[in-house]
Design an enzyme around this catalytic site. Structure first.
Site, PDB file in Angstrom:
ATOM      1  CE  LYS A 231       8.740 -28.349  11.847  1.00  0.00           C
ATOM      2  NZ  LYS A 231       9.977 -28.108  12.359  1.00  0.00           N
TER       3      LYS A 231
ATOM      4  CG  ASP B  28      12.662 -31.106  13.222  1.00  0.00           C
ATOM      5  OD1 ASP B  28      13.539 -31.336  13.912  1.00  0.00           O
ATOM      6  OD2 ASP B  28      12.255 -29.855  12.822  1.00  0.00           O
ATOM      7  CG  MET B  29       7.572 -37.103  16.189  1.00  0.00           C
ATOM      8  SD  MET B  29       7.513 -38.164  15.056  1.00  0.00           S
ATOM      9  CE  MET B  29       8.715 -39.515  15.864  1.00  0.00           C
TER      10      MET B  29
ATOM     11  CD  GLN C 140       6.177 -35.135  18.838  1.00  0.00           C
ATOM     12  OE1 GLN C 140       5.439 -36.328  18.864  1.00  0.00           O
ATOM     13  NE2 GLN C 140       5.871 -34.216  18.208  1.00  0.00           N
TER      14      GLN C 140
ATOM     15  NE  ARG D 116      15.986 -31.306  18.347  1.00  0.00           N
ATOM     16  CZ  ARG D 116      15.669 -31.032  17.280  1.00  0.00           C
ATOM     17  NH1 ARG D 116      14.292 -31.218  16.640  1.00  0.00           N
ATOM     18  NH2 ARG D 116      16.604 -30.661  16.294  1.00  0.00           N
TER      19      ARG D 116
ATOM     20  CE  LYS E  80       8.028 -29.432  29.167  1.00  0.00           C
ATOM     21  NZ  LYS E  80       7.419 -27.928  30.043  1.00  0.00           N
ATOM     22  N   GLY E  81       7.048 -31.664  22.947  1.00  0.00           N
ATOM     23  CA  GLY E  81       5.910 -31.845  21.788  1.00  0.00           C
ATOM     24  C   GLY E  81       5.098 -30.610  21.710  1.00  0.00           C
TER      25      GLY E  81
ATOM     26  CB  THR F 235      13.545 -28.694  28.162  1.00  0.00           C
ATOM     27  OG1 THR F 235      12.357 -28.033  28.577  1.00  0.00           O
ATOM     28  CG2 THR F 235      14.507 -28.962  28.977  1.00  0.00           C
TER      29      THR F 235
ATOM     30  NE  ARG G 119       4.305 -26.055  15.279  1.00  0.00           N
ATOM     31  CZ  ARG G 119       4.800 -25.892  14.114  1.00  0.00           C
ATOM     32  NH1 ARG G 119       3.719 -25.830  13.217  1.00  0.00           N
ATOM     33  NH2 ARG G 119       5.998 -26.110  13.547  1.00  0.00           N
ATOM     34  NE  ARG G 120       8.597 -22.511  19.168  1.00  0.00           N
ATOM     35  CZ  ARG G 120       8.538 -23.449  18.588  1.00  0.00           C
ATOM     36  NH1 ARG G 120       9.135 -23.313  17.391  1.00  0.00           N
ATOM     37  NH2 ARG G 120       8.332 -24.835  18.849  1.00  0.00           N
TER      38      ARG G 120
HETATM   39  C1  LIG Z   1      15.732 -27.652  19.869  1.00  0.00           C
HETATM   40  C2  LIG Z   1      14.198 -27.922  20.030  1.00  0.00           C
HETATM   41  C3  LIG Z   1      13.674 -28.621  18.843  1.00  0.00           C
HETATM   42  C4  LIG Z   1      12.359 -29.032  18.966  1.00  0.00           C
HETATM   43  N1  LIG Z   1      11.607 -29.776  18.057  1.00  0.00           N
HETATM   44  C5  LIG Z   1      10.469 -30.308  17.967  1.00  0.00           C
HETATM   45  C6  LIG Z   1      10.070 -31.318  17.392  1.00  0.00           C
HETATM   46  O1  LIG Z   1      10.618 -31.999  16.365  1.00  0.00           O
HETATM   47  N2  LIG Z   1       8.702 -31.577  17.448  1.00  0.00           N
HETATM   48  C7  LIG Z   1       7.998 -31.077  18.371  1.00  0.00           C
HETATM   49  O2  LIG Z   1       6.710 -31.206  18.544  1.00  0.00           O
HETATM   50  N3  LIG Z   1       8.324 -30.172  19.210  1.00  0.00           N
HETATM   51  C8  LIG Z   1       9.673 -29.643  18.978  1.00  0.00           C
HETATM   52  N4  LIG Z   1      10.218 -28.726  19.853  1.00  0.00           N
HETATM   53  C9  LIG Z   1       9.057 -27.783  20.762  1.00  0.00           C
HETATM   54  C10 LIG Z   1       8.850 -28.439  21.943  1.00  0.00           C
HETATM   55  O3  LIG Z   1       8.281 -29.775  21.830  1.00  0.00           O
HETATM   56  C11 LIG Z   1       8.316 -27.694  23.166  1.00  0.00           C
HETATM   57  O4  LIG Z   1       7.064 -27.304  22.505  1.00  0.00           O
HETATM   58  C12 LIG Z   1       9.094 -26.395  23.430  1.00  0.00           C
HETATM   59  O5  LIG Z   1      10.201 -26.511  23.555  1.00  0.00           O
HETATM   60  C13 LIG Z   1       8.361 -25.927  24.873  1.00  0.00           C
HETATM   61  O6  LIG Z   1       8.572 -26.920  25.884  1.00  0.00           O
HETATM   62  P1  LIG Z   1       9.682 -26.518  26.954  1.00  0.00           P
HETATM   63  O7  LIG Z   1      10.386 -28.045  27.538  1.00  0.00           O
HETATM   64  O8  LIG Z   1      10.770 -25.551  26.548  1.00  0.00           O
HETATM   65  O9  LIG Z   1       8.652 -26.160  28.239  1.00  0.00           O
HETATM   66  P2  LIG Z   1       7.688 -25.154  28.567  1.00  0.00           P
HETATM   67  O10 LIG Z   1       7.074 -25.330  29.805  1.00  0.00           O
HETATM   68  O11 LIG Z   1       6.780 -24.862  27.388  1.00  0.00           O
HETATM   69  O12 LIG Z   1       8.418 -23.785  28.732  1.00  0.00           O
HETATM   70  C14 LIG Z   1       9.451 -23.469  29.743  1.00  0.00           C
HETATM   71  C15 LIG Z   1       9.613 -22.095  29.713  1.00  0.00           C
HETATM   72  O13 LIG Z   1      10.414 -21.551  28.671  1.00  0.00           O
HETATM   73  C16 LIG Z   1       9.879 -20.274  28.174  1.00  0.00           C
HETATM   74  N5  LIG Z   1       9.592 -20.314  26.899  1.00  0.00           N
HETATM   75  C17 LIG Z   1       9.099 -21.630  26.139  1.00  0.00           C
HETATM   76  N6  LIG Z   1       8.512 -21.520  25.110  1.00  0.00           N
HETATM   77  C18 LIG Z   1       8.897 -20.035  24.694  1.00  0.00           C
HETATM   78  C19 LIG Z   1       8.637 -19.369  23.861  1.00  0.00           C
HETATM   79  N7  LIG Z   1       8.198 -19.518  22.496  1.00  0.00           N
HETATM   80  N8  LIG Z   1       8.888 -17.809  23.817  1.00  0.00           N
HETATM   81  C20 LIG Z   1       9.243 -17.588  25.128  1.00  0.00           C
HETATM   82  N9  LIG Z   1       9.446 -18.144  26.060  1.00  0.00           N
HETATM   83  C21 LIG Z   1       9.339 -19.632  25.978  1.00  0.00           C
HETATM   84  C22 LIG Z   1       8.931 -19.856  29.123  1.00  0.00           C
HETATM   85  O14 LIG Z   1       9.648 -19.109  30.254  1.00  0.00           O
HETATM   86  C23 LIG Z   1       8.342 -21.298  29.800  1.00  0.00           C
HETATM   87  O15 LIG Z   1       7.927 -21.009  31.144  1.00  0.00           O
HETATM   88  C24 LIG Z   1      11.321 -28.539  19.921  1.00  0.00           C
HETATM   89  C25 LIG Z   1      11.931 -27.699  21.030  1.00  0.00           C
HETATM   90  C26 LIG Z   1      13.349 -27.432  20.902  1.00  0.00           C
HETATM   91  C27 LIG Z   1      14.121 -26.670  22.086  1.00  0.00           C
END
Ligand SMILES: Cc1cc2nc3c(=O)[nH]c(=O)nc-3n(C[C@H](O)[C@H](O)[C@H](O)COP(=O)(O)OP(=O)(O)OC[C@H]3O[C@@H](n4cnc5c(N)ncnc54)[C@H](O)[C@@H]3O)c2cc1C
Length: 315
Positions: A101, A135-136, A165, A191, A194-195, A233, A295-296
């Site tokens: 980051k 990372d963004m 994102q 990569r 969603k963001g 995702t 955040r997670r």
């Molecule tokens: C490898 C990787 C790198 C990333 N890097 C960045 C980045 O550089 N910048 C950035 O802004 N974002 C980053 N993200 C985060 C991303 O933007 C999303 O916020 C995150 O992945 C949740 O979106 P989703 O597509 O999984 O969909 P969602 O709709 O949020 O999740 C789909 C399903 O996954 C499960 N789930 C999701 N998150 C969790 C959790 N924390 N605990 C348990 N279950 C969960 C749930 O069952 C949910 O219904 C990254 C994500 C990944 C996978």
């Protein structure tokens, strides 16, 4: 029907309440829930988690936790830690690459210093035939992070990539502008996720379905233009739609990968691996786990139940 609806609303309210009080909770308490998303506090723990994933046919990308630092001294310290990480992980032949980051290297304090530190890290990775993903971060960083990526890409076309994102309204026009850097010999490497930051409506889609659609539009654009994509995702719908796009463009297996976060949706992850796709897990470790974890926790829809289970069932 009405009863289920009321329960759902109540759980959502509880989730939001917990999300708001989390940053004020004692660290030890948050750790109980957070540890499933973090490999540990030390480099050894990061390496151990990575080796276990490798044994299960999963590649990794290593992330040292920490962001939004206050002094350039911290930036230099972070740079030195990344140098150690790259040396140790490549010496151990761990199948993986590195994510960072830019705010950890002073992006918001002195962009040139930040650039020079990231350049040093990417140069080391390049010398070891490895790869660094930028990372963004939140919207105040986007232009600067794209700019750093552009500069590094010219010097290290095979060793640096960026995150895109899907929730940002600007995403497709960013991709169009960056496409001038794409080439057959060194495809752009993105990569797509969603963001995760909270952004205002005028710059970021707020509606779940709109974010999904923009994700798929961006993926379509990348695959059509033969860019390398890390499809990041845990969203089943997006995974299924991605399969369709990969099929539509007949994308060879070495031109894309799926990516997931450490500890999230292992069943979906395994089903993707079983289908023979490359899977990479983002492995965060380090002492600065608090911001990442909160955040997670905030984005996990089942958060309330999980926290209650973590606190009361697992002690
Ligand atoms: C490898 C990787 C790198 C990333 N890097 C960045 C980045 O550089 N910048 C950035 O802004 N974002 C980053 N993200 C985060 C991303 O933007 C999303 O916020 C995150 O992945 C949740 O979106 P989703 O597509 O999984 O969909 P969602 O709709 O949020 O999740 C789909 C399903 O996954 C499960 N789930 C999701 N998150 C969790 C959790 N924390 N605990 C348990 N279950 C969960 C749930 O069952 C949910 O219904 C990254 C994500 C990944 C996978």
């Amino acid at each position: 029907m009405y009863h289920t609806f009321t329960i759902t609303i109540k759980i959502e309210m509880l989730n939001r309440l917990i999300a708001n009080i989390l940053p004020r909770m004692p660290k030890k308490l948050v750790w109980v829930f957070s540890k499933r998303y973090i490999a540990g506090e030390t480099i050894e723990e990061g390496m151990l988690a990575s080796k276990l994933l490798n044994e299960n046919n999963i590649a990794v990308t290593i992330d040292l936790l920490g962001e939004f630092i206050e002094t350039l001294g911290q930036a230099e310290e972070n740079k030195n830690q990344y140098i150690e990480i790259i040396n140790r992980f490549t010496d151990e032949n761990i199948k993986g690459n590195f994510s960072l980051k830019p705010t950890m290297f002073g992006l918001l304090i002195d962009t040139e210093v930040c650039y020079s530190y990231i350049r040093e890290i990417v140069a080391l990775a390049a010398s070891k035939n490895s790869f660094v993903r930028i990372d963004m971060e939140d919207s105040q960083c986007v232009d600067r992070e794209i700019d750093i990526f552009r500069r590094l890409r010219l010097e290290f076309p095979k060793n640096v990539g960026l995150v895109i994102q899907a929730y940002m309204r600007r995403t497709l026009s960013d991709l169009e502008a960056l496409s001038e850097l794409n080439s057959k010999e060194s495809p752009l490497n993105f990569r797509l996720c969603k963001g995760i930051y909270i952004e205002p409506e005028n710059i970021a889609f707020q509606d779940f379905k709109e974010v999904q659609q923009n994700f798929l539009d961006a993926l379509d654009y990348m695959l059509k233009n033969k860019m390398y994509v890390g499809i990041a995702t845990h969203d089943k719908h997006l995974v299924n739609e991605s399969y369709k796009l990969l099929e539509k463009y007949k994308v060879p297996k070495d031109k894309y990968e799926f990516q997931m976060l450490f500890g999230v949706t292992p069943d979906l992850r395994n089903s993707i691996v079983k289908r023979g796709h490359l899977m990479r897990v983002y492995v965060p470790y380090g002492k600065d786990w608090f911001g990442y974890s909160t955040r997670r926790l905030k984005e996990n829809p089942k958060m309330a139940t999980e926290i209650i289970k973590a606190l009361f069932v697992r002690g």
